[in-house]
Design a protein around this motif. Structure first.
Motif, short mmCIF file in Angstrom:
data_model
loop_
_atom_site.label_atom_id
_atom_site.label_comp_id
_atom_site.label_asym_id
_atom_site.label_seq_id
_atom_site.Cartn_x
_atom_site.Cartn_y
_atom_site.Cartn_z
N THR A 25 0.83 -1.20 0.00
CA THR A 25 0.00 0.00 0.00
C THR A 25 0.87 1.25 0.00
O THR A 25 2.08 1.21 0.27
N TYR A 26 0.22 2.37 -0.28
CA TYR A 26 0.91 3.66 -0.20
C TYR A 26 1.38 3.89 1.23
O TYR A 26 2.43 4.49 1.45
N SER A 27 0.64 3.40 2.20
CA SER A 27 1.03 3.52 3.60
C SER A 27 2.34 2.77 3.87
O SER A 27 3.18 3.23 4.65
N LEU A 29 4.75 2.29 1.74
CA LEU A 29 5.83 3.12 1.18
C LEU A 29 6.07 4.36 2.03
O LEU A 29 7.22 4.76 2.23
N ALA A 30 5.00 4.96 2.51
CA ALA A 30 5.13 6.15 3.34
C ALA A 30 5.94 5.84 4.60
O ALA A 30 6.82 6.62 5.00
N GLU A 31 5.68 4.70 5.20
CA GLU A 31 6.42 4.29 6.39
C GLU A 31 7.90 4.07 6.05
O GLU A 31 8.78 4.50 6.78
N LEU A 32 8.16 3.41 4.93
CA LEU A 32 9.52 3.14 4.50
C LEU A 32 10.30 4.44 4.29
O LEU A 32 11.47 4.55 4.66
N LEU A 33 9.65 5.43 3.69
CA LEU A 33 10.33 6.69 3.34
C LEU A 33 10.14 7.79 4.39
O LEU A 33 10.66 8.89 4.21
N SER A 38 -0.24 10.72 1.71
CA SER A 38 -0.65 11.63 0.63
C SER A 38 0.55 12.06 -0.23
O SER A 38 0.41 12.26 -1.43
N THR A 39 1.71 12.15 0.39
CA THR A 39 2.93 12.48 -0.36
C THR A 39 3.26 11.38 -1.35
O THR A 39 3.61 11.64 -2.51
N SER A 48 4.12 15.25 -7.99
CA SER A 48 5.36 15.56 -7.30
C SER A 48 6.40 14.56 -7.77
O SER A 48 6.06 13.56 -8.39
N ASP A 49 7.65 14.83 -7.49
CA ASP A 49 8.73 13.95 -7.92
C ASP A 49 9.32 13.17 -6.75
O ASP A 49 9.38 13.68 -5.63
#
Length: 71
Positions: A25-27, A29-33, A38-39, A48-49
């Motif tokens: 999930t996007y979540s 990836l968000a946790e990883l990064l 939303s980013t 966004s890049d």
């Protein structure tokens, strides 16, 4: 779909397919990064890049080629 004026690049459709296939999930990836979900959505959908460092972290973590991020 967003107008061309609000997009920085085409959406990463190949990467979106990979995420679905691996049930990520996007979540995730968000946790990883260490960014907001939303980013991640904005980056994947062309508003966004990704930073090169983020692409490297993703590719190393999941063992994928950086071609997922080439449009």
């Amino acid at each position: 779909m967003k107008s061309i004026e609000t997009m920085k690049h085409k959406p990463y459709l190949k990467f979106k397919g990979y995420l679905r296939e691996k049930q990520l999930t996007y979540s995730d990836l968000a946790e990883l990064l260490a960014v907001r979900t939303s980013t991640i959505s904005q980056k994947i959908n062309g508003q966004s890049d990704f930073y090169l460092s983020e692409v490297c972290v993703i590719c190393n973590k999941f063992g994928i080629d950086c071609s997922f991020f080439l449009n």
